[in-house]
Design an enzyme around this catalytic site. Structure first.
Site, PDB file in Angstrom:
ATOM      1  CD  GLU A 285       4.980   4.762  -5.410  1.00 24.16           C
ATOM      2  OE1 GLU A 285       4.523   4.024  -6.310  1.00 24.16           O
ATOM      3  OE2 GLU A 285       4.962   4.444  -4.204  1.00 24.16           O
TER       4      GLU A 285
ATOM      5  CD  GLU B  40       6.861   0.548  -4.330  1.00 22.78           C
ATOM      6  OE1 GLU B  40       6.228  -0.107  -3.485  1.00 22.78           O
ATOM      7  OE2 GLU B  40       7.131   1.748  -4.196  1.00 22.78           O
TER       8      GLU B  40
END
Length: 366
Positions: free
Chosen positions: A287, A200
């Site tokens: 995710e 991320e």
């Protein structure tokens, strides 16, 4: 890891699929546009086109003993991830929590239980990098945990995502190169392996920072593994997949990461995803949560189901966050649940029960 800030809001009236231009020319960014009729869609009812009523492509599932035997080597074709026979496929599974903080679940028992009792077809090993006690501080310890999960997934016949779980990967390029080179040398001949080079990213440039980073790490992987799938994180907690349009990585076997949390992110993020899909960008949701973006808070089951329907319609694979017994809504397990699997239903949280039920209903069985 969970997203921390609100998503940029993008408002569109409705969506439709448009075939992107030839790869020989600079592609045009195709946004969702108005249709003749006004959409009645809400945030939980996206105005997506009806999927074509075509039969499911045949695979080898009738004779295969596990999902990797059935699907084999994965690759990218247009905006889909496809199997060895070039049929679009969808994987559904679980992400483990940060390796340094929930290492008790980086075990053969956990992976086997997810495959047999949850019907998972993929597991994600989220190796913490720069945070306390992560790979930068303890490379041998954290690497051993990831290798244990990879070995277990190969033995179980499921796919495994090897995730460089970082928010600042551009600050640790030599370490990332060394890690992925080792993984590729050790496991690159196994079709089970999927590389996730950056979990991320924060608010950093796709063109100036992220794309060059991914290309550097992919070049290292390709020295030893020419064909396994690579998944690349995008700007702002892996939400801005639209920024890849017109500026894809020059590798035929790359997909891009989209992360969401169903109680926070709704139609506006699906609109961003649709721009990418309309422009032949393959997406993998490595995710997501059924909770708020913090990983805690309330569980929006209606939004969760809307997201699942969208992912199903577009054959987008996913991993749920997370296999952990942390006291938060996104954790699949209650505090004290065993690191060896064999969890009773009473040891599953609301999130764990929802996600397990979805996988049992929709994943193939062997």
């Amino acid at each position: 890891m969970m997203m921390r800030i609100p998503l940029f809001k993008t408002v569109f009236l409705s969506l439709f699929f448009i075939v992107s231009c030839s790869s020989d020319a600079e592609p045009e960014i195709i946004d969702p546009v108005d249709t003749e009729e006004t959409s009645d869609a809400t945030d939980d009812e996206p105005a997506t086109p009806e999927p074509e009523n075509t039969p499911e492509p045949e695979t080898d599932t009738a004779t295969a003993t596990n999902v990797v035997e059935a699907y084999g080597q994965l690759s990218v074709s247009g905006n889909k991830i496809v199997d060895k026979n070039n049929n679009p496929i969808q994987l559904r599974g679980m992400s483990l929590f940060w390796s340094q903080w929930m290492g008790q679940y980086y075990t053969t028992g956990t992976v086997d239980w997810l495959q047999t009792d949850w019907n998972a077809t993929v597991v994600r090993a989220a190796m913490g990098v720069e945070d306390a006690d992560g790979y930068i501080s303890n490379p041998a310890t954290e690497k051993a945990k990831v290798f244990a999960v990879i070995d277990a997934a190969i033995n179980a016949g499921i796919y495994v995502i090897v995730d460089w779980h970082s928010h600042h990967a551009e600050d640790h390029i030599p370490e990332a190169k060394a890690f992925f080179a080792e993984v590729a040398q050790k496991y690159g001949d196994q079709p089970n392996i999927i590389y996730e080079t950056y979990n991320e990213p924060l608010d950093v440039s796709w063109t100036g920072v992220l794309k060059p980073y991914h290309e550097t790490i992919i070049a290292e992987i390709r020295k030893y593994d020419p064909d396994n799938l690579v998944i690349c994180g995008t700007r702002t907690w892996s939400q801005r997949v639209d920024e890849v349009v017109g500026n894809k990585i020059n590798d035929a076997n790359v997909a891009y990461t989209l992360h969401y949390y169903a109680s926070t992110h709704k139609k506006e993020l699906r609109d961003i995803a649709q721009i990418a899909l309309n422009n032949d960008i393959a997406i993998f949701v490595t995710e997501y949560g059924v909770t708020e973006a913090s990983g805690n808070g309330y569980i929006d089951e209606a939004s969760t189901n809307t997201w699942w329907s969208y992912l199903d319609e577009n054959k987008i694979s996913w991993c749920n966050w997370s296999i952990a017994d942390k006291n938060e809504s996104a954790a699949a397990l209650t505090p004290g649940a065993s690191g060896s699997g064999n969890w009773a239903e009473s040891e599953l949280t609301v999130s764990g029960k929802l996600v397990r039920s979805e996988m049992l209903e929709k994943n193939p069985t062997y």
